[in-house]
Design a protein around this motif. Structure first.
Motif, PDB file in Angstrom:
ATOM      1  N   GLU A 195      -0.392  30.090   9.879  1.00  0.00           N
ATOM      2  CA  GLU A 195      -1.776  30.548   9.710  1.00  0.00           C
ATOM      3  C   GLU A 195      -1.796  32.033   9.361  1.00  0.00           C
ATOM      4  O   GLU A 195      -1.144  32.851  10.021  1.00  0.00           O
ATOM      5  CB  GLU A 195      -2.583  30.325  10.978  1.00  0.00           C
ATOM      6  CG  GLU A 195      -4.034  30.756  10.835  1.00  0.00           C
ATOM      7  CD  GLU A 195      -4.626  31.334  12.102  1.00  0.00           C
ATOM      8  OE1 GLU A 195      -5.528  32.172  11.992  1.00  0.00           O
ATOM      9  OE2 GLU A 195      -4.155  30.949  13.191  1.00  0.00           O
ATOM     10  N   VAL A 196      -2.528  32.362   8.320  1.00  0.00           N
ATOM     11  CA  VAL A 196      -2.736  33.746   7.899  1.00  0.00           C
ATOM     12  C   VAL A 196      -4.237  34.017   7.957  1.00  0.00           C
ATOM     13  O   VAL A 196      -5.020  33.315   7.321  1.00  0.00           O
ATOM     14  CB  VAL A 196      -2.218  33.987   6.464  1.00  0.00           C
ATOM     15  CG1 VAL A 196      -2.362  35.457   6.089  1.00  0.00           C
ATOM     16  CG2 VAL A 196      -0.782  33.514   6.308  1.00  0.00           C
ATOM     17  N   THR A 197      -4.641  35.004   8.739  1.00  0.00           N
ATOM     18  CA  THR A 197      -6.060  35.343   8.851  1.00  0.00           C
ATOM     19  C   THR A 197      -6.337  36.612   8.062  1.00  0.00           C
ATOM     20  O   THR A 197      -5.665  37.631   8.260  1.00  0.00           O
ATOM     21  CB  THR A 197      -6.476  35.541  10.313  1.00  0.00           C
ATOM     22  OG1 THR A 197      -6.216  34.327  11.028  1.00  0.00           O
ATOM     23  CG2 THR A 197      -7.947  35.882  10.418  1.00  0.00           C
ATOM     24  N   VAL A 198      -7.335  36.525   7.193  1.00  0.00           N
ATOM     25  CA  VAL A 198      -7.711  37.654   6.341  1.00  0.00           C
ATOM     26  C   VAL A 198      -9.183  37.973   6.567  1.00  0.00           C
ATOM     27  O   VAL A 198     -10.043  37.099   6.448  1.00  0.00           O
ATOM     28  CB  VAL A 198      -7.476  37.327   4.847  1.00  0.00           C
ATOM     29  CG1 VAL A 198      -7.861  38.525   3.976  1.00  0.00           C
ATOM     30  CG2 VAL A 198      -6.026  36.927   4.611  1.00  0.00           C
ATOM     31  N   ALA A 213     -11.569  44.219   9.276  1.00  0.00           N
ATOM     32  CA  ALA A 213     -10.681  45.029   8.460  1.00  0.00           C
ATOM     33  C   ALA A 213     -11.402  46.272   7.970  1.00  0.00           C
ATOM     34  O   ALA A 213     -12.621  46.308   7.836  1.00  0.00           O
ATOM     35  CB  ALA A 213     -10.190  44.207   7.274  1.00  0.00           C
ATOM     36  N   ALA A 214     -10.626  47.311   7.685  1.00  0.00           N
ATOM     37  CA  ALA A 214     -11.212  48.560   7.229  1.00  0.00           C
ATOM     38  C   ALA A 214     -11.923  48.366   5.896  1.00  0.00           C
ATOM     39  O   ALA A 214     -11.629  47.451   5.132  1.00  0.00           O
ATOM     40  CB  ALA A 214     -10.113  49.608   7.096  1.00  0.00           C
ATOM     41  N   GLU A 215     -12.870  49.270   5.649  1.00  0.00           N
ATOM     42  CA  GLU A 215     -13.601  49.224   4.389  1.00  0.00           C
ATOM     43  C   GLU A 215     -12.605  49.308   3.235  1.00  0.00           C
ATOM     44  O   GLU A 215     -11.656  50.068   3.247  1.00  0.00           O
ATOM     45  CB  GLU A 215     -14.583  50.396   4.326  1.00  0.00           C
ATOM     46  CG  GLU A 215     -15.400  50.444   3.068  1.00  0.00           C
ATOM     47  CD  GLU A 215     -16.366  51.604   3.076  1.00  0.00           C
ATOM     48  OE1 GLU A 215     -16.825  51.994   2.004  1.00  0.00           O
ATOM     49  OE2 GLU A 215     -16.652  52.114   4.176  1.00  0.00           O
ATOM     50  N   GLY A 216     -12.816  48.491   2.198  1.00  0.00           N
ATOM     51  CA  GLY A 216     -11.933  48.479   1.048  1.00  0.00           C
ATOM     52  C   GLY A 216     -11.402  47.090   0.809  1.00  0.00           C
ATOM     53  O   GLY A 216     -12.142  46.106   0.819  1.00  0.00           O
ATOM     54  N   LEU A 217     -10.092  46.978   0.623  1.00  0.00           N
ATOM     55  CA  LEU A 217      -9.488  45.684   0.344  1.00  0.00           C
ATOM     56  C   LEU A 217      -9.494  44.789   1.578  1.00  0.00           C
ATOM     57  O   LEU A 217      -9.429  45.270   2.709  1.00  0.00           O
ATOM     58  CB  LEU A 217      -8.053  45.878  -0.123  1.00  0.00           C
ATOM     59  CG  LEU A 217      -7.850  46.462  -1.523  1.00  0.00           C
ATOM     60  CD1 LEU A 217      -6.380  46.775  -1.750  1.00  0.00           C
ATOM     61  CD2 LEU A 217      -8.360  45.504  -2.592  1.00  0.00           C
ATOM     62  N   PRO A 218      -9.541  43.470   1.374  1.00  0.00           N
ATOM     63  CA  PRO A 218      -9.345  42.547   2.506  1.00  0.00           C
ATOM     64  C   PRO A 218      -8.002  42.817   3.172  1.00  0.00           C
ATOM     65  O   PRO A 218      -7.061  43.328   2.536  1.00  0.00           O
ATOM     66  CB  PRO A 218      -9.383  41.172   1.838  1.00  0.00           C
ATOM     67  CG  PRO A 218     -10.167  41.379   0.589  1.00  0.00           C
ATOM     68  CD  PRO A 218      -9.832  42.752   0.119  1.00  0.00           C
ATOM     69  N   GLU A 219      -7.909  42.456   4.436  1.00  0.00           N
ATOM     70  CA  GLU A 219      -6.711  42.782   5.197  1.00  0.00           C
ATOM     71  C   GLU A 219      -6.229  41.587   6.003  1.00  0.00           C
ATOM     72  O   GLU A 219      -7.021  40.887   6.641  1.00  0.00           O
ATOM     73  CB  GLU A 219      -6.991  43.953   6.133  1.00  0.00           C
ATOM     74  CG  GLU A 219      -5.743  44.432   6.857  1.00  0.00           C
ATOM     75  CD  GLU A 219      -5.933  45.794   7.505  1.00  0.00           C
ATOM     76  OE1 GLU A 219      -4.980  46.259   8.162  1.00  0.00           O
ATOM     77  OE2 GLU A 219      -7.025  46.373   7.358  1.00  0.00           O
ATOM     78  N   ILE A 220      -4.913  41.366   5.958  1.00  0.00           N
ATOM     79  CA  ILE A 220      -4.287  40.358   6.823  1.00  0.00           C
ATOM     80  C   ILE A 220      -4.279  40.914   8.240  1.00  0.00           C
ATOM     81  O   ILE A 220      -3.675  41.944   8.510  1.00  0.00           O
ATOM     82  CB  ILE A 220      -2.856  40.042   6.353  1.00  0.00           C
ATOM     83  CG1 ILE A 220      -2.872  39.414   4.953  1.00  0.00           C
ATOM     84  CG2 ILE A 220      -2.163  39.108   7.349  1.00  0.00           C
ATOM     85  CD1 ILE A 220      -1.488  39.203   4.353  1.00  0.00           C
ATOM     86  N   VAL A 221      -4.980  40.218   9.157  1.00  0.00           N
ATOM     87  CA  VAL A 221      -5.115  40.735  10.515  1.00  0.00           C
ATOM     88  C   VAL A 221      -4.369  39.911  11.554  1.00  0.00           C
ATOM     89  O   VAL A 221      -4.217  40.349  12.697  1.00  0.00           O
ATOM     90  CB  VAL A 221      -6.602  40.861  10.913  1.00  0.00           C
ATOM     91  CG1 VAL A 221      -7.323  41.867  10.050  1.00  0.00           C
ATOM     92  CG2 VAL A 221      -7.310  39.516  10.879  1.00  0.00           C
ATOM     93  N   SER A 222      -3.903  38.719  11.197  1.00  0.00           N
ATOM     94  CA  SER A 222      -3.034  37.986  12.111  1.00  0.00           C
ATOM     95  C   SER A 222      -2.210  36.987  11.324  1.00  0.00           C
ATOM     96  O   SER A 222      -2.570  36.566  10.218  1.00  0.00           O
ATOM     97  CB  SER A 222      -3.825  37.266  13.217  1.00  0.00           C
ATOM     98  OG  SER A 222      -4.547  36.169  12.709  1.00  0.00           O
ATOM     99  N   LEU A 223      -1.078  36.631  11.927  1.00  0.00           N
ATOM    100  CA  LEU A 223      -0.105  35.788  11.244  1.00  0.00           C
ATOM    101  C   LEU A 223       0.731  35.087  12.300  1.00  0.00           C
ATOM    102  O   LEU A 223       1.212  35.719  13.243  1.00  0.00           O
ATOM    103  CB  LEU A 223       0.792  36.667  10.358  1.00  0.00           C
ATOM    104  CG  LEU A 223       1.983  36.032   9.637  1.00  0.00           C
ATOM    105  CD1 LEU A 223       1.494  35.062   8.577  1.00  0.00           C
ATOM    106  CD2 LEU A 223       2.832  37.118   8.994  1.00  0.00           C
TER     107      LEU A 223
END
Length: 787
Positions: free
Chosen positions: A47-50, A28-38
């Motif tokens: 399943e939610v991948t962060v 994920a980009a720099e900064g907040l965590p990001e949901i990258v798959s669902l």
């Protein structure tokens, strides 16, 4: 903020929100965590991948001192903060420290069911936002920042237990408003045929149309949720990637229950969950496909057709080029840039030691320093993630390449490798000769050859090879180094005989001188009562060299020499007797000798033993869920057990007999290391859809470059059985707390931590790649079986 995710089946993942670099899923980009798959991982399990945080790479720059800089023990501090380490004899270079970027996920909040809700505008079963019934998770590092507090960026897989089913074709919205993620509201369309599912594991390089085994697996360990149970009556489809047309359909069959022990070195279930298989060997049509489990999701895209084994082989051989010492590396042969290194003419101090590897005491090398420079001591392959040592037994992989050239010359001598032209021979032989040439330069006038070059201790984790300052020492010539050299030089001469006759003649003469020296040195050691100091595995080089000399010269004297140490001439001829001898290669050498040079009964026995080892491989393969392959049931589960299958005996048995079961076993053996595993990873950099990214390789890491292509790491470690091993220090001191559940609770088959500094797991040695070269090379080249 609300974001709509349009589901579409990309090659690498099924969700458009993913960041993609070169076909690979990026952090994920720099900064907040990001949901990258669902997507669904199992019925009623969403399943939610962060991804949270990332490592900002180091870089190597010329050091320009600034006012106020403080330097202590080479460490530079600026403005009260340590910024890097000075390297080189003159400390003219600054290795800038890595840094952590981004915000960690609030894990406690992510683990609460009240944080999450699911609703739908077009599914009447979900009219209002509903929280999951339970939340399970597993978190694992995606890298390791080697500066500061040594923190891990983490990938969190969060499993939401839903109260009811999702309906295909309907649209849903997931909300986690209180959680610190970049996009707290995500909308998606439930479309199993277009949504990647973590639980579906595929072999990621693809298949030849005539490969007898084509198989995918289904499994999921949910971390804090444990075993994931799937229904017994599931079906799967293989669909064409572009059209979605079903090309093959079949039943999902149980491969291994999570409660049942696997029959490996010790009896245990190394997956901690049920494993299912999906066979589609009957599909032979060329095309791009994906596996679909209806009601669940789909796999990444894979191909049938062409020669994907050649792609795997070329990638592994690229790793050899990227491990070359002494020369500059870079385009057009590699994307990895490195200056020439470890050359006496560039200032590296290399001197002769009076101690030999046959003396038995590895710690005496610096004590025997004579101070005599050895200007020809450069080149060869760097050993591993660092560059120490460069030993003759690295040529095990060279022998494998030469053997394959003898079995299938029309294929291997035309293999389109990218290597510099130095000797005017086919590319694969250029690679072989580059390694051999180090030891050829070290050959003395009396024929003796050193076992190699070594420093007094390994380099530090912050160094790079071309700035290292440790002195190097050349082992004294002895029988062991000379046996290794004679074997490789003789085999190379045979392969070159019709390609480069003059070079072949020179190598043949050099091999004869080396073998003569080796036999005299060995006889002298026996007469002095010192031959017993030669380690048992080093002594295996003698029958190997004798058989290569026999094949080169036709002189039966070398047959008699081989019989003194060859297992076939012993009361217990089993080639695999750890601690006594390890002679699978030598037995196959004998099995394929010109019958005019061999004893008929012994050659028949050699062929029998090759098949016996192959049969043992099939037994081990059948005794575990993912069909991981090795001929030795009692081999410990580390140092390549999962990542580099020992399947050469299956290939050799197939070459000798043409029996289809051996070919099927060889193809099956390649599945786990090429992606058919719970982590969905390929253990070789630059290969497949989701290869490892952070092998232990100092030169790339300390210059901020991506790891070079073609590095296969040691892979998963059976830490259940080896808790007291000192090599598990990352588990004991760091991973145990960083992972969820704690690292010690993870299933062995999934517990690969791609974190750079974990030598038992993330490092490698070049000779350990021999099994991959044999397996992938044979599967690429195989054709009509000789009779």
């Amino acid at each position: 903020m609300r974001k709509v995710i349009r589901m579409r089946c990309l090659t690498y993942i099924g969700i458009a929100v993913l960041i993609v670099v070169g076909g690979q899923v990026a952090l994920a980009a720099e900064g907040l965590p990001e949901i990258v798959s669902l997507g669904l991982a199992a019925p009623r399990i969403l399943e939610v991948t962060v991804d949270a945080q990332q490592v900002v790479p180091s870089k190597l720059i010329r050091y320009e001192a600034q006012p106020g800089d403080q330097v202590k023990d080479g460490k530079v501090s600026r403005g009260g903060m340590e910024i890097g380490l000075l390297l080189g004899a003159k400390q003219a270079w600054l290795r800038v420290n890595e840094q952590m970027a981004g915000e960690p996920l609030k894990q406690d909040l992510a683990a609460q069911a009240a944080t999450w809700s699911i609703a739908s505008k077009d599914d009447p079963a979900w009219p209002a936002a509903v929280a999951p019934e339970a939340v399970y998770r597993k978190s694992t590092p995606t890298d390791w920042c080697m500066s500061g507090n040594r923190e891990f960026p983490l990938r969190h897989r969060i499993y939401l237990a839903l109260p009811r089913d999702l309906t295909d074709g309907k649209t849903y919205t997931l909300s986690c408003g209180g959680l610190n993620v970049k996009t707290p509201t995500v909308t998606w369309k439930q479309d199993p045929a277009r949504t990647w599912c973590e639980a579906i594991h595929i072999q990621q390089i693809g298949y030849r149309t005539d490969d007898p085994v084509k198989r995918a697996y289904l499994s999921l360990w949910m971390g804090t949720g444990g075993v994931c149970k799937y229904p017994d009556a599931m079906t799967f489809r293989v669909v064409e990637d572009a059209s979605g047309h079903t090309a093959f359909a079949g039943k999902v069959e149980i491969a291994w229950r999570g409660k049942d022990p696997e029959h490996l070195q010790h009896e245990a279930n190394f997956n901690l969950t049920d494993v299912w298989r999906m066979d589609f060997g009957g599909l032979t049509k060329t095309g791009k496909y994906r596996i679909v489990v209806d009601g669940l999701g789909c796999s990444w895209t894979f191909t049938i057709g062409g020669n994907p084994w050649q792609t795997a082989l070329l990638t592994q051989l690229q790793g050899l080029y990227n491990e070359r010492s002494g020369i500059e590396l870079g385009p057009p042969y590699s994307d990895f840039h490195r200056q020439p290194c470890l050359r006496p003419d560039d200032g590296t101090k290399v001197t002769q030691s009076s101690y030999a590897i046959a003396d038995g005491d590895l710690g005496t090398l610096p004590k025997g320093d004579t101070g005599v420079p050895v200007p020809e001591a450069w080149g060869g392959y760097q050993d591993a993630g660092d560059w120490n040592p460069r030993r003759a037994n690295h040529m095990h992989i060279t022998l494998a390449m030469l053997e394959l050239c003898e079995l299938y010359p029309d294929y291997f001598l035309k293999l389109p490798m990218k290597v510099p032209k130095q000797f005017g021979v086919p590319p694969i032989l250029e690679e072989c000769l580059f390694e051999l040439d180090l030891f050829r330069r070290l050959q003395r006038p009396d024929g003796g050859v050193s076992f190699g070059i070594e420093t007094d201790g390994d380099p530090g984790p912050d160094e790079v090879s071309w700035l290292q300052t440790k002195p190097e020492y050349v082992w004294a010539a002895d029988c062991v180094g000379s046996w290794w050299y004679a074997s490789v030089a003789a085999r190379t001469a045979r392969v070159l005989a019709k390609i480069k006759p003059k070079l072949a003649d020179d190598l043949a003469a050099s091999a004869k001188r080396a073998m003569a020296f080796a036999e005299k040195d060995y006889a002298d050691r026996k007469a002095a009562g010192k031959a017993g100091k030669i380690a048992w595995d080093l002594l295996d080089a003698r029958p190997m060299a004798a058989l290569d000399m026999l094949a080169l010269t036709g002189d039966r004297h070398w047959h008699d020499v081989a019989m003194e140490n060859l297992c076939l001439a012993k009361p217990n001829p089993d080639p695999a007797q750890w601690g006594t001898h390890w002679q699978m290669d030598q037995v196959f050498q004998y099995a394929r000798l010109d019958p005019k040079l061999a004893d008929p009964a012994m050659q028949a026995a050699a062929r029998k033993w090759v098949c016996e080892l192959a049969d043992r491989s099939l037994v081990v393969q059948a005794g575990n869920a993912f069909n991981v392959t090795n001929f030795d049931r009692w081999r410990p589960l580390y140092y390549g057990f999962y990542s580099m299958p020992n399947a050469a005996e299956l290939c050799r048995a197939h070459w000798l007999t043409g029996d289809a079961k051996y070919l099927a076993g060889a193809v099956q053996a390649a599945h786990f290391p090429l992606g058919c595993n719970p982590g969905n990873i390929v253990y070789t950099t630059g290969l497949g859809i989701n290869p490892i990214k952070h092998p232990l390789h100092l030169d790339s890491r300390n210059t901020g470059q991506a790891a070079p292509v073609g590095f296969t790491t040691y892979g998963n470690v059976d830490f259940w059985a080896h808790k007291d091993d000192g090599g598990l220090w990352p588990m004991k001191w760091y991973l145990g707390k960083a992972c969820v559940p704690g690292a010690w609770e993870w299933p062995i088959s999934e517990a690969y931590f791609d974190i750079y500094v974990y030598p038992m797991m993330t490092e490698f040695t070049v000779d350990a790649w021999t099994g991959n070269v044999w397996l992938w090379g044979y599967l690429a080249a195989r054709g009509p079986v000789p009779r």
